[in-house]
Each structure stands twice: as C-alpha cells, then as structure tokens.
Design a protein around this motif. Structure first.
Motif, PDB file in Angstrom:
ATOM      1  N   SER A   1       0.648  -1.155   0.080  1.00 38.19           N
ATOM      2  CA  SER A   1       0.072  -0.304   0.021  1.00 38.19           C
ATOM      3  C   SER A   1       0.690   1.924   0.213  1.00 38.19           C
ATOM      4  O   SER A   1       0.321   2.421  -0.544  1.00 38.19           O
ATOM      5  CB  SER A   1      -1.317  -0.021   0.848  1.00 38.19           C
ATOM      6  N   VAL A   2       1.806   0.945   0.767  1.00 41.57           N
ATOM      7  CA  VAL A   2       2.961   2.495   0.495  1.00 41.57           C
ATOM      8  C   VAL A   2       3.595   2.506  -0.450  1.00 41.57           C
ATOM      9  O   VAL A   2       3.488   3.805  -1.107  1.00 41.57           O
ATOM     10  CB  VAL A   2       4.287   2.869   2.129  1.00 41.57           C
ATOM     11  N   ILE A   3       4.226   1.396  -1.599  1.00 40.73           N
ATOM     12  CA  ILE A   3       3.887   1.735  -2.765  1.00 40.73           C
ATOM     13  C   ILE A   3       3.631   1.974  -3.835  1.00 40.73           C
ATOM     14  O   ILE A   3       3.776   3.223  -4.845  1.00 40.73           O
ATOM     15  CB  ILE A   3       5.488   0.479  -3.234  1.00 40.73           C
ATOM     16  N   GLY A   4       2.046   1.245  -3.001  1.00 32.89           N
ATOM     17  CA  GLY A   4       0.835   1.936  -4.192  1.00 32.89           C
ATOM     18  C   GLY A   4       0.489   3.188  -4.108  1.00 32.89           C
ATOM     19  O   GLY A   4       0.063   3.720  -5.374  1.00 32.89           O
ATOM     20  N   ALA A   5       0.416   3.771  -3.044  1.00 31.37           N
ATOM     21  CA  ALA A   5       0.798   5.317  -2.679  1.00 31.37           C
ATOM     22  C   ALA A   5       1.190   5.953  -3.672  1.00 31.37           C
ATOM     23  O   ALA A   5       1.128   7.231  -4.162  1.00 31.37           O
ATOM     24  CB  ALA A   5       0.200   5.562  -1.023  1.00 31.37           C
TER      25      ALA A   5
ATOM     26  N   PHE B   1       5.600  12.214  -6.501  1.00 28.49           N
ATOM     27  CA  PHE B   1       6.014  11.449  -5.829  1.00 28.49           C
ATOM     28  C   PHE B   1       6.535  11.779  -4.639  1.00 28.49           C
ATOM     29  O   PHE B   1       6.164  11.829  -3.040  1.00 28.49           O
ATOM     30  CB  PHE B   1       7.111  11.228  -6.427  1.00 28.49           C
ATOM     31  N   VAL B   2       7.173  13.296  -4.841  1.00 29.24           N
ATOM     32  CA  VAL B   2       8.263  14.489  -3.321  1.00 29.24           C
ATOM     33  C   VAL B   2       6.982  14.304  -1.951  1.00 29.24           C
ATOM     34  O   VAL B   2       7.864  14.211  -1.280  1.00 29.24           O
ATOM     35  CB  VAL B   2       9.101  14.855  -4.388  1.00 29.24           C
ATOM     36  N   GLY B   3       6.390  14.992  -2.652  1.00 30.62           N
ATOM     37  CA  GLY B   3       4.858  15.178  -1.564  1.00 30.62           C
ATOM     38  C   GLY B   3       4.395  13.946  -1.301  1.00 30.62           C
ATOM     39  O   GLY B   3       4.377  14.600   0.164  1.00 30.62           O
ATOM     40  N   ARG B   4       4.557  13.182  -1.772  1.00 31.94           N
ATOM     41  CA  ARG B   4       3.864  11.792  -0.613  1.00 31.94           C
ATOM     42  C   ARG B   4       5.182  11.628   0.124  1.00 31.94           C
ATOM     43  O   ARG B   4       4.480  11.218   1.681  1.00 31.94           O
ATOM     44  CB  ARG B   4       2.995  10.688  -1.749  1.00 31.94           C
ATOM     45  N   MET B   5       5.780  11.465   0.003  1.00 33.95           N
ATOM     46  CA  MET B   5       6.725  11.541   0.690  1.00 33.95           C
ATOM     47  C   MET B   5       6.926  12.404   2.244  1.00 33.95           C
ATOM     48  O   MET B   5       7.166  11.812   3.348  1.00 33.95           O
ATOM     49  CB  MET B   5       7.725  10.706   0.171  1.00 33.95           C
TER      50      MET B   5
END
Length: 163
Positions: free
Chosen positions: A102-106, A136-140
C-alpha cells in the motif's frame, strides 16, 4: 496494565502511519479508551481535544501535500487533483508486495495520477513526468510530516497519562 496498553497502542499507531493506514486515529482512540477507563483523571479533555486537532491536521496535510508538490513542480490544478486521487487509489489498491504494497501503491499512484492528468492538459511527456515526480516527493513529505505528528501525539499522550 492500562498504561502499558496505551504504550502498545501508541507504538502500533506509529507503525501504521507509513503504510497509509489511520495510525493517528488509532492513537487518539487509544487515548480516548484510556481516558474513559481512568475517568479522565490523568488525561484531561483539553489534552484529548489537542490530540484530535493534531490527528485532523495530519490527515489534512497527508491529503494535500501530494497535490501541492505537483503544483510546485509546474503542474496544473488538474495534476494536483490527479496526485491526490492517484495516491488514494494507489494506497487502496496497492501492489503485490507483502506488507509495504500500500505504501508503494500510494507513491506510484500519486506519480501516475499527476503525470496522467498533466498529460491531458498538454501533451509534453517531460513536463508531465516532472509533475509526477513532484507528486511523488510530496507524498514522501506527507508521510514524514504525518509520522512526526504521530510522534507528537504519542509524546503528549504518554507524558500526560504518566503525570
């Protein structure tokens, strides 16, 4: 015994956050249960209200940061919404990797959602990939910020309950 369960619940909540699961709400729920069991003698209503506000702020930040970074990296409003929706769908669907799917998926969902929506606006692949990278950076950043809020919730809860 009750304090030990509160500690375990706080740790469990912290472990859930990076997986896109409602860890902060698990933490707040544990505080509510502990408060109810102790008659809110050590944990006051003010502390509980503060923890509710922190959890809500964490959710709002997690929801918005992917889109904000997509915009920061040159994306349109449409790309920002694509990052938000892609991140949610990606976390829900996940990828077939045990425990961290789920982390990778997000992360992948935020990237793909922002890039795809940017491509519908203008058909420049390089710019769309840049916008996707921003999402992607924002999600991190969102995961890190929400984890920090989870640590703050745990600290306030455990220090207040010990007092």
């Amino acid at each position: 015994m009750g304090y030990a369960l509160l500690v375990l619940a706080q740790v469990a909540g912290l472990l859930l956050i990076p997986f896109g699961l409602p860890g902060t709400w698990v933490q707040v729920g544990a505080v509510a249960a502990y408060g109810f069991a102790t008659g809110f003698s050590t944990l006051g209503w003010g502390t509980f209200a503060l923890l509710l506000v922190l959890a809500a702020a964490g959710e709002a930040m997690e929801f918005a940061l992917g889109g904000r970074y997509a915009r920061k990296y040159g994306g349109s409003r449409r790309a920002a919404w694509g990052a938000i929706l892609g991140g949610l769908v990606g976390a829900f669907v996940g990828v077939p990797v045990f425990l961290i799917g789920s982390v990778i998926g997000a992360f992948v969902g935020a990237f793909v959602g922002a890039a795809a929506m940017e491509l519908t606006r203008k058909s420049e692949l390089r710019g769309a990939l840049r916008v996707g990278w921003g999402a992607f950076v924002g999600r991190m950043v969102a995961t890190a910020a929400k984890s920090a809020i989870g640590v703050a919730i745990a600290a306030v809860a455990l220090l207040s309950a010990a007092g």
